[in-house]
Write an enzyme that holds these catalytic residues in place. Structure first.
Site, short mmCIF file in Angstrom:
data_model
loop_
_atom_site.label_atom_id
_atom_site.label_comp_id
_atom_site.label_asym_id
_atom_site.label_seq_id
_atom_site.Cartn_x
_atom_site.Cartn_y
_atom_site.Cartn_z
N HIS A 42 0.82 -1.21 0.00
CA HIS A 42 0.00 0.00 0.00
C HIS A 42 0.86 1.27 0.00
CE1 HIS A 42 -3.77 2.08 0.52
NE2 HIS A 42 -3.22 2.83 1.46
N HIS A 86 -10.18 2.48 -1.88
CA HIS A 86 -10.48 2.12 -0.50
C HIS A 86 -11.34 0.86 -0.50
CE1 HIS A 86 -10.33 4.13 3.66
NE2 HIS A 86 -9.11 3.97 3.20
N HIS A 88 -10.81 -2.56 0.42
CA HIS A 88 -10.97 -3.50 1.54
C HIS A 88 -11.75 -2.88 2.70
CE1 HIS A 88 -7.68 -5.14 -0.87
NE2 HIS A 88 -8.12 -6.32 -0.48
N ARG A 107 -7.54 14.93 0.97
CA ARG A 107 -6.34 15.43 1.66
C ARG A 107 -5.12 15.39 0.74
NH1 ARG A 107 -8.84 12.86 5.72
NH2 ARG A 107 -7.62 10.93 5.66
N GLN A 231 -11.82 3.05 10.38
CA GLN A 231 -11.89 4.41 10.89
C GLN A 231 -13.25 5.04 10.59
OE1 GLN A 231 -9.28 2.57 9.97
NE2 GLN A 231 -8.22 4.07 8.73
N GLN A 305 -8.13 9.68 11.29
CA GLN A 305 -8.37 10.47 10.09
C GLN A 305 -8.18 11.97 10.35
OE1 GLN A 305 -9.50 8.93 6.90
NE2 GLN A 305 -8.34 7.45 8.10
N ASN A 524 -2.50 5.06 -8.02
CA ASN A 524 -2.50 4.28 -6.80
C ASN A 524 -2.65 2.81 -7.18
OD1 ASN A 524 -4.87 3.15 -4.67
ND2 ASN A 524 -2.99 3.95 -3.78
N1 LIG Z 1 -0.38 3.35 -10.66
C1 LIG Z 1 0.30 4.50 -10.50
N2 LIG Z 1 0.59 5.27 -11.55
C2 LIG Z 1 1.25 6.43 -11.39
N3 LIG Z 1 1.65 6.90 -10.22
C3 LIG Z 1 1.38 6.16 -9.13
C4 LIG Z 1 0.70 4.93 -9.21
N4 LIG Z 1 0.55 4.41 -7.97
C5 LIG Z 1 1.12 5.29 -7.14
N5 LIG Z 1 1.63 6.36 -7.84
C6 LIG Z 1 2.25 7.53 -7.27
O1 LIG Z 1 3.05 7.15 -6.20
C7 LIG Z 1 2.96 8.15 -5.16
C8 LIG Z 1 2.54 7.51 -3.88
O2 LIG Z 1 1.27 6.96 -4.08
P1 LIG Z 1 0.33 6.70 -2.83
O3 LIG Z 1 1.12 5.95 -1.81
O4 LIG Z 1 -0.96 6.10 -3.29
O5 LIG Z 1 0.03 8.19 -2.32
P2 LIG Z 1 -0.23 8.43 -0.79
O6 LIG Z 1 1.15 8.48 -0.20
O7 LIG Z 1 -0.98 9.71 -0.76
O8 LIG Z 1 -1.02 7.23 -0.31
C9 LIG Z 1 1.95 9.20 -5.64
O9 LIG Z 1 2.61 10.25 -6.30
C10 LIG Z 1 1.18 8.43 -6.66
O10 LIG Z 1 0.61 9.32 -7.60
#
Ligand SMILES: Nc1ncnc2c1ncn2[C@@H]1O[C@H](COP(=O)(O)OP(=O)(O)O)[C@@H](O)[C@H]1O
Ligand SMILES: [Mg+2]
Lengths: 734, 82, 232, 82
Positions: A42, A86, A88, A107, A231, A305, A524
């Site tokens: 994650h 989100h 799960h 956020r 949460q 949160q 993500n």
């Molecule tokens: N499938 C994807 N394609 C492009 N960028 C991604 C992808 N998955 C994650 N990223 C980038 O990696 C970084 C961290 O992602 P994420 O961990 O989901 O953000 P956060 O830390 O807000 O949870 C972000 O800049 C996100 O845009």
């Protein structure tokens, strides 16, 4: 924690040995917890990172790739957007799971200094015929409206699909768009030796401890014991947090800021230090808390949160603090920026964790094995000749219009405030939502798309089609496709078959984005989407935004007046494979997905866009699930206050009528225009080599469709509307 | 006739934004000495039945199945003759 | 003339009202923080829509105790012009500046869509630019718009011509099928006895520019301006 | 420490669609013999106080002033030692 605890935290023996090597000693409980969340899929993307790298980071617009969200620059205006899953949590507690999903993605946007101006949600559930799926569906919608409406960000679009592969593992992907002057943007970094680290927002409790690693990284089995706490979303506090944060950033005293999402303090401290190439020294006693005697590791793992971590310029702490207190929020200096590149966590001065920031954020990268699933051989075997044509095309169309994935979604989006902030010029219910940019004559269009049935049968093509269709939806609204965010929902990556899907989808996205010259600015990954029954269809949800150059050239999908000519741009082929019709009428998820030729796609889109921008077009709608007949019906009835019939009498392709009406050939757009504009549009189509054909005329109280000379469909608009308009409500409330 | 009064509240470990907001409101109205405020739901059932024992089990089921989500909520109920 | 838009924690239509007054109506306007009590030199106070205090407990129940509400009550008592939109209406009810209460929508859903309302009383400072019985197409967006008052209260509202707007069909028919939320007697907006306080569930600020489709709501704001001008 | 449990319900004279929906949901789950279902709110206070009598009056006021709207709601509360 007891020995071997690392396993229950989701760390493998190998990863544990790796940690010992990094620290050259045994980790403390807190350190172990921190590694476990930062190295989880994650947060750290150990299994997907290698493949995410191949996505194009540049395109026709200047891109900004931030720590959390990313975006593009249009006339000095930064448009920041991102999608996040989100899944799960929503499966465990639908309302709060979905609500906190919305809160989290919002956020991610304002933490960059951008004001959130729109939300979209891409949702997938098991069939509504099962009571439990219904319960999850209702809960998720309830959660999105509860959070989104209160927080004052309009929910302007999204998509909803129903497929049995999502029974036991729904998908909730939320997308948020924000805008800021380029000069107002902030990064999620801890910079400036001696600057203060300030905790702001809600207080910390034992919410979702370990949720990040345990919940997000393990297959969720019904009734599984290690159920994490979910949460509770607090949209009221989030609303105050948005205003306070933007006000604080405006003072110029904020050197960096990041939202505490997954893995809360751990994620923020390590990622801000790592991104700033600095260090951080934090005292946990200063963390505002809701519960008594919390352990240091609990504070570091908590996913309470509506919290942010701010790097405040030295000497400006009081000014910044005042703003958050004014909004009724906590604000407390918990540490300082250092230059030792380490995250140092203290409890009453005693060090409970000291780790090099990079070693936390640079999770190990795994090269996952992949293998083409055997079942595809069988699934793609399909001969049209063995499929009987429907006896009654009227019945067939009505039935298709009532399929929940196709039916009108008003029951859902009318529960969302989609107008607050007075920017929404194209409301939900057309191909893409359009929001004006006050003070300019430009507008933003936004859409989310993914046909996971295609991706299941052919991930590479399926992903390309998702991009093509998203772009097509934007074009139909009068927008130029500009940039992409994605949310990659897949099954267990340790199964080579599901990783094969992952790899092929990403390659499809890459190639399609390159050919459209659009960048993937954010996204993500959500893996381990498995129910006890099966893994979900591979679902690389695409969020795409487009730019409308003149607000007054915006276009919508419904026919506007009688006597207009109806034009089809694009080609209809004899394709029924992977179609909604095949699934609905013949209960078959089979065949090869519709052919996609990106050159043809662009020709059609460029032609449509130029015609729209020249003001020649009265309506434009793309053909997707359900094919030409469904698209035509939607043109007739999607504005319920003004339904207009059509007589489609010039469709002679010599292909089977079921393929012609219900087949899902790509790169097709239905346009309506004044008689006088037909020739102008024909010329434009010719210029771009886009197939052009006048197929009929609007007007009357029925939708009448012929193939050649044969009248096969003739239905009163009321009947069409009854099936399409009322279906969802009937299936949920009835 | 039986009367079942069911109280559903968020688990202790779960944040209760509504309760917190109510607490602040009460405090700003000048009520001091509040150690805690929790908000919850109330469901009152009237059952055409005399069999208290059976009712006990039924209401228990209703709570489990529909009225409360055990992951975030806990419930208590009281059954009385009417 | 000067407008003031009150900002409660959780208000979310404050910026929209501010924008419409400033950039569409082209009148001076300022924000009023809920803890300020200074309303001098204002001609009209707007309580905007949103979810003050999250609508936790009851819509408007907590906001009505904000310091600014004492001043708003005094302002209204002196004949000042007050308009509460959506959550603002709910706050006015809880504060007792208007009679009745809001219940949850009969369908138990939040409803966001364009509906039709009929201008019942056009002899008010809020509605003088509408024709008697004119039908307005205007958006609603609320969870608690199900207006309720006891029968004596209802009679009094009618006797004093205090019902400003009622939900109706496109053709102007006021009946159950045109009632989106179950509001008693299709009531969408009411004024106080003195006629200087208006509460309404629909959002005129979302219906004030052709960009967004219709501008049927705009003339509420313009009515106020005209009325104040005449008064001067 | 005192614990005040406050139940707030809609007056009989006011329709309770939420209660009705819960009733239908329960019936569709196969629970027969429901004579009536009413939904309400619950507020649980913890008071740093020993003086039950004073608490009685305070809570009474809280309900009147803030927690319940007398036009549509009625409230009952119970104060117990903790
Ligand atoms: N499938 C994807 N394609 C492009 N960028 C991604 C992808 N998955 C994650 N990223 C980038 O990696 C970084 C961290 O992602 P994420 O961990 O989901 O953000 P956060 O830390 O807000 O949870 C972000 O800049 C996100 O845009
Ligand atoms: Mg985040």
């Amino acid at each position: 924690m007891k020995p071997g605890a690392y396993r229950s935290l989701g760390l493998s023996d190998q990863e544990y040995r790796h940690i010992l090597k990094i620290l050259k000693r045994k980790p403390s409980d807190t350190e172990l917890a921190m590694f476990s969340v930062e190295w989880s899929e994650h947060c750290g993307y150990p299994r997907s990172r290698k493949w995410l790298k191949i996505l194009p980071k540049t395109g026709k617009y200047k891109t900004l790739i931030g720590e959390d969200a990313g975006g593009i620059i249009v006339d000095g205006l930064a448009i920041i957007f991102k999608m996040e899953s989100h899944n799960h949590p929503s499966q465990v507690e639908p309302k709060q799971g979905a609500a906190t999903g919305v809160g989290g993605i919002i956020r991610d946007i304002f933490t960059a200094g951008a004001r959130p101006i729109a939300l979209l949600d891409s949702l997938r559930f098991g069939p509504l015929t099962q009571t439990y799926n219904k319960y999850i569906f209702r809960g998720v919608i309830e959660g999105i409206q509860f959070y989104g409406n209160c927080v004052g960000v309009p929910t302007v679009g999204g998509e909803i699909y129903f497929d049995k592969s999502y029974t036991g593992n729904c998908l909730v992907n939320a997308m948020c768009i924000g805008i800021a002057k380029q000069t107002e943007l902030v990064r999620a970094r801890a910079v400036g030796l001696g600057n203060s680290i300030m905790y702001v927002g809600s207080s910390t409790g034992r919410d979702g401890i370990g949720g990040c690693s345990i919940l997000a990284s393990h297959e969720f089995k019904e009734g599984e014991e290690k159920r994490p706490t979910v949460q509770i979303g607090d949209p009221f506090t989030e609303k105050c947090l948005i205003e306070a944060t933007l006000e604080a950033i405006n003072t110029g005293y904020v050197a960096g800021i990041k939202d505490m999402g997954a893995a809360g303090l751990t994620c923020c401290t390590s990622e801000m230090a790592s991104a700033g190439n600095s260090g951080m020294d934090v005292e946990l006693q200063a963390v505002p808390r809701r519960e008594e005697n919390m352990e240091p590791w609990e504070l570091m793992m908590s996913e309470s949160q509506e919290r942010m971590l701010v790097c405040v310029k030295k000497g400006k702490e009081e000014q910044v603090k005042k703003i958050f207190l004014k909004w009724g929020l906590c604000a407390s200096v918990i540490g300082k920026v250092t230059n030792d590149k380490s995250v140092t966590i203290r409890d009453n001065g005693k060090i409970v964790a000291r780790i090099k920031a990079h070693s936390l954020t640079r999770a190990p990268v795994y090269d996952m094995p992949y293998k083409k699933p055997a079942h595809l051989k069988e699934a793609t075997k399909f001969a049209l000749k063995n499929i009987p044509e429907p006896k009654d095309y009227n019945k067939a169309l009505l039935k298709l219009l009532a399929v929940p994935s196709i039916a009108n979604k008003a029951w859902v989006y009318e529960q969302y405030d989609h107008m607050v902030q007075v920017n929404t010029i194209v409301l939900p219910g057309s191909d893409a939502a359009v929001l004006r940019l006050k003070g300019t004559d430009k507008a933003i269009a936004a859409t989310t798309d993914c046909n996971s049935r295609y991706c299941f049968l052919d991930p590479y093509k399926g992903a390309q089609i998702a991009i093509a269709e998203a772009a097509r939806n934007l074009v139909c609204s009068g927008a130029r496709p500009a940039a992409v965010t994605d949310c990659l929902n897949f099954g267990n990556p340790e199964k080579p078959e599901s990783f094969w899907y992952f790899k092929n989808c990403i390659e499809g996205i890459r190639d399609a984005c390159k050919s459209f010259n659009v960048a993937v600015v954010s996204g993500n990954v959500s893996l381990y989407n498995e129910s006890p029954q099966s893994s979900i269809n591979p679902t690389p949800t695409i969020g795409m935004i487009g730019i409308v150059n003149h607000v007054d050239r915006v276009c919508t999908q419904n026919f506007k007046q009688s006597g207009d000519m109806v034009i089809l741009l694009g080609r209809s082929k004899e394709e029924l494979g992977a179609s909604e019709y095949l699934a609905e009428a013949h209960n078959m998820i089979k065949g090869s997905v519709p052919h996609i030729d990106l050159k043809l796609e662009q020709a059609v889109q460029k032609a449509a866009l130029e015609a729209i921008e020249k003001g020649l077009v009265n309506s434009a709608h793309d053909c997707s699930e359900g094919g030409l007949a469904v698209a035509l019906a939607e043109c007739c009835i999607s504005n319920k206050n003004k339904i207009i019939g059509a007589n489609i009498d010039n469709l002679d392709y010599n292909i089977r009528s079921d393929a012609l009406f219900f087949g899902e050939s790509q790169s097709r757009i239905i346009i309506s225009c004044d008689k006088a504009s037909v020739e102008k549009i024909r010329k434009i189509a010719l210029k771009f080599k886009a197939p052009f054909r006048v197929i009929g005329k609007t007007g009357g109280q029925v939708l009448r469709i012929l193939n050649g000379a044969k009248e096969l469909i003739c239905l009163p608009l009321e009947d069409l509307y009854e099936e399409w308009g009322g279906s969802l409500k009937r299936k949920i409330e009835g | 006739m039986l009367r079942a009064e069911i109280s559903i509240t968020l688990k202790r470990t779960v944040a209760d934004p509504q309760g917190l907001t109510i607490r602040h409101a009460l405090e700003s109205l000048g009520y001091k000495g509040l150690a805690d405020v929790r908000a919850g739901k109330l469901v009152v059932l009237k059952l055409n039945s005399q069999n208290k024992k059976k009712a006990q089990q039924e209401v228990e089921q209703m709570c489990k199945k529909l009225l409360a989500n055990p992951i975030i909520e806990e419930y208590r109920f009281k059954i009385t003759e009417e | 003339m000067k407008f003031g838009v009150v900002v409660f924690p959780g208000s979310n239509c404050d910026k929209d009202c501010f924008y419409v007054i400033k950039d569409v109506l082209k009148q001076p306007v300022k924000y009023i923080w809920h803890q300020d009590t200074e309303l001098k030199r204002l001609d009209c106070v707007i309580l905007p829509g949103g979810f003050s205090y999250g609508d936790y407990l009851r819509t408007g129940a907590i906001a009505r105790f904000s310091p600014v509400m004492k001043s708003v009550a005094a302002f209204a008592a002196k004949g000042g012009t007050v308009i509460g939109i959506c959550n603002g209406f709910q706050i006015l009810l809880e504060a007792g500046l208007l009679p009745g209460v809001m219940l949850r929508n009969a369908g138990l859903h939040f409803i966001c869509r364009h509906i039709y309302i009929k201008a019942q009383n056009t002899r008010t400072r809020f509605t003088n630019l509408y024709r008697e019985g004119q039908v307005l197409n205007i958006p609603i967006a609320h969870n608690e718009g199900n207006y309720y008052i006891d029968s004596d209260g209802l009679k009094e509202l009618k006797d004093n011509d205090q019902v400003a707007f009622r939900y109706c069909s496109a053709a102007g028919v006021v009946d159950g099928s045109a009632n989106p939320n179950g509001a008693l007697d299709n009531i969408a907006g009411i004024i106080n006895k003195k006629g200087n306080v208006l509460g309404m569930m629909p959002h005129p600020e979302r219906s004030s520019e052709t960009d967004l489709g219709l501008r049927d709501g705009y003339f509420i704001f313009e009515s106020i301006v005209k009325w104040l001008e005449v008064k001067r």
